[in-house]
Design a protein around this motif. Sequence first.
Motif, PDB file in Angstrom:
ATOM      1  N   VAL A  98       0.859  -1.203   0.000  1.00 36.39           N
ATOM      2  CA  VAL A  98       0.000   0.000   0.000  1.00 36.39           C
ATOM      3  C   VAL A  98       0.888   1.244   0.000  1.00 36.39           C
ATOM      4  CG1 VAL A  98      -1.840   1.258   1.176  1.00 36.39           C
ATOM      5  CG2 VAL A  98      -1.797  -1.241   1.275  1.00 36.39           C
ATOM      6  N   LYS A  99       1.895   1.223   0.863  1.00 30.65           N
ATOM      7  CA  LYS A  99       2.797   2.388   0.955  1.00 30.65           C
ATOM      8  C   LYS A  99       3.545   2.609  -0.364  1.00 30.65           C
ATOM      9  CE  LYS A  99       5.259   5.520   3.423  1.00 30.65           C
ATOM     10  NZ  LYS A  99       5.837   5.594   4.755  1.00 30.65           N
ATOM     11  N   GLY A 100       3.766   1.530  -1.108  1.00 30.99           N
ATOM     12  CA  GLY A 100       4.395   1.652  -2.427  1.00 30.99           C
ATOM     13  C   GLY A 100       3.603   2.606  -3.320  1.00 30.99           C
ATOM     14  N   LEU A 101       2.290   2.641  -3.138  1.00 31.59           N
ATOM     15  CA  LEU A 101       1.443   3.554  -3.919  1.00 31.59           C
ATOM     16  C   LEU A 101       1.636   4.989  -3.456  1.00 31.59           C
ATOM     17  CD1 LEU A 101      -1.666   1.222  -4.040  1.00 31.59           C
ATOM     18  CD2 LEU A 101      -0.136   1.745  -5.930  1.00 31.59           C
ATOM     19  N   TYR A 102       1.868   5.170  -2.158  1.00 28.35           N
ATOM     20  CA  TYR A 102       2.192   6.520  -1.658  1.00 28.35           C
ATOM     21  C   TYR A 102       3.423   7.064  -2.391  1.00 28.35           C
ATOM     22  CZ  TYR A 102       4.628   9.914   1.202  1.00 28.35           C
ATOM     23  OH  TYR A 102       5.345  11.018   1.605  1.00 28.35           O
ATOM     24  N   TYR A 103       4.426   6.206  -2.578  1.00 25.88           N
ATOM     25  CA  TYR A 103       5.654   6.657  -3.272  1.00 25.88           C
ATOM     26  C   TYR A 103       5.384   7.000  -4.737  1.00 25.88           C
ATOM     27  CZ  TYR A 103       8.428   5.064   0.740  1.00 25.88           C
ATOM     28  OH  TYR A 103       8.961   4.900   1.984  1.00 25.88           O
ATOM     29  N   GLN A 104       4.253   6.543  -5.263  1.00 27.56           N
ATOM     30  CA  GLN A 104       3.893   6.854  -6.662  1.00 27.56           C
ATOM     31  C   GLN A 104       3.085   8.160  -6.754  1.00 27.56           C
ATOM     32  OE1 GLN A 104       5.988   4.703  -8.278  1.00 27.56           O
ATOM     33  NE2 GLN A 104       4.407   4.265  -9.793  1.00 27.56           N
ATOM     34  N   ARG A 105       2.841   8.805  -5.622  1.00 26.26           N
ATOM     35  CA  ARG A 105       1.998  10.014  -5.652  1.00 26.26           C
ATOM     36  C   ARG A 105       2.624  11.086  -6.533  1.00 26.26           C
ATOM     37  NH1 ARG A 105      -0.754  11.519   0.199  1.00 26.26           N
ATOM     38  NH2 ARG A 105      -1.513   9.415   0.697  1.00 26.26           N
ATOM     39  N   CYS A 106       1.759  11.704  -7.314  1.00 24.96           N
ATOM     40  CA  CYS A 106       2.155  12.785  -8.208  1.00 24.96           C
ATOM     41  C   CYS A 106       1.601  14.098  -7.655  1.00 24.96           C
ATOM     42  CB  CYS A 106       1.575  12.514  -9.591  1.00 24.96           C
ATOM     43  SG  CYS A 106       2.014  13.739 -10.835  1.00 24.96           S
ATOM     44  N   GLY A 107       2.324  15.174  -7.906  1.00 26.57           N
ATOM     45  CA  GLY A 107       1.782  16.502  -7.615  1.00 26.57           C
ATOM     46  C   GLY A 107       1.916  16.944  -6.180  1.00 26.57           C
ATOM     47  N   CYS A 108       2.580  16.149  -5.346  1.00 29.97           N
ATOM     48  CA  CYS A 108       2.813  16.604  -3.968  1.00 29.97           C
ATOM     49  C   CYS A 108       4.236  16.263  -3.578  1.00 29.97           C
ATOM     50  CB  CYS A 108       1.829  15.953  -2.996  1.00 29.97           C
ATOM     51  SG  CYS A 108       2.101  14.188  -2.762  1.00 29.97           S
ATOM     52  N   GLU A 109       4.725  16.991  -2.603  1.00 32.88           N
ATOM     53  CA  GLU A 109       6.046  16.678  -2.063  1.00 32.88           C
ATOM     54  C   GLU A 109       5.951  15.375  -1.271  1.00 32.88           C
ATOM     55  OE1 GLU A 109       7.281  19.545   0.851  1.00 32.88           O
ATOM     56  OE2 GLU A 109       9.236  18.597   1.143  1.00 32.88           O
TER      57      GLU A 109
END
Length: 539
Positions: A98-109
């Motif tokens: 799940v956290k792996g998807l956090y690392y894929q976040r776009c548009g935020c620091e």
Amino acid sequence: METPLSVFRVNQAGYAAGQPVTVAFVTGEPVSLSDAEGNVIRVFESRTAPVDAASGEPVTLVNLGPLPEGEYTLRCSGGERRFTVMPRAWQPVTDALVKGLYYQRCGCELRREHAGVYARPACHTAPAIDWEDRSVRKKVTGGWHDAGDYGKYTGPGAVAAAHLLLAWKLFPSGCSDDLNIPETGSGMPDILSEALYEIEWLLQMQRSDGAFHHKLTKDHFAPFIMPQDDLDPEYLIPVSHCATAAACACLALAARVYRPFRAAAANRMLTAALKAWDWLEAHPDFVPYRNPEGVRTGWYGDNSDADERFWAACELLAATGEERFRSAAEKLFGGGLLLTEFGWVNVAGLGAVCCLFDLKEKAGDVLYSGVKDTFLAQSEWALALSAQSGYGTSLSPEHYTWGSILPIMNHAISMILNAELTGREDMRSAALLQWHYALGMNALDLCFVTGFGERSVMHPHHRPSGADGIDAPVPGLISGGPNRSFPYPSTRERLGPDTPPAKCYLDETPSADTNEIAIYWNSPSVLVGAYFSGKSRNS
Ligand SMILES: [Zn+2]
């Protein structure tokens, strides 16, 4: 992957106490099993194993049954291998997926307190340009980078977010609430917060007439640079039937899931879903998506939208109770659907989940009994494939193609759902073998999830992992795995024509064909991981 290949293949993330421990022997020699004190607790005589067609190896699967918590060693003259049995062994890897998807976040620091060494500034913050009318600019923010590239694709994104929602709905005890993401402690479960980051982006992909843009990408793939350095313009690429129907379904599901936490957001989701449905009704003739001339990013083509429409109709029935959605879903089901598919190209299984686990008898006879009978019959196929494989892997040798992890996780999901509906232990045990495959019990002796296992993926085709100057890849990402169709000439050259399908893999950054990561490979793995983590918590 510096440790050499062992003759023992194990789940490298460990085994859960109370759950059966299955290991694979790739040796015919006598084997001993010792506990942490060195006492031999089991001896296995020499054996002749049939050759596993996918790997070319003589494989014996051995079910050691549930073992008490502790360290164990398998030993033969050809080598030894340790494995661990511990409580809730699979929660860390499920959380990491799940956290792996956090690392894929776009548009935020990604801030240091959440991302550690993988912290980075915000990326892709410029307004998007409408491909069809370049004078139109639209601010679209958020979402997850799709895969190894920085594109954002509506259909695959909707499906990936839905997998997270279903993991929480179906298997909440396998979903942690301390993932250390910015929303941790907000009162909403972390897995739902992570999915909401994608869903808020999805809402912005809707055109004013209700249709959804197929994707938001550049006209070409970026080189291996960090996302914040990828500054070429991004385009809202034309709308498509499949993107619209998948987004419609996901948003209708999301409206139900988020209502107790965010009522206003849930209303926006349902309104968007209904508007998408109206567009679909007004555009009944399927038009397959094609990349416009000059666009070279992911295609995500599909030859039918019947499965996406079915899923959407089921979810809208669950969200509104309106008869028009029941009759639409019944009609689409009557056309014949494969209900055991849950990936981005075929999503009919997600509609079946809605009928069988949410609507139940309220779905009516066709959508409950009919869907159930069809689903149960179709899910036998996954079990049969598992039974034919030396490793118990539910994939035939010819189907090791791009992203082979997806059909394997798909089959795990069908078997899990079958077991949930019927209580069948054979289905549950075979599903567990797919989880073991992902985490190391396979022909490559490789844990496909970055950051886990003694032999793990180190060089995924993933731009941030390749460009950040850090040796270890971004954690919690699952590789697509072996691909016998070798679309890349360099892969074909390196592996040659005689490599068995399950070994057609290179742990090398350029090999997108065998070692890319994708949000929609992580997400079904989350669903499988949440199920087994929940089971081991309860056992
Ligand atoms: Zn970005």
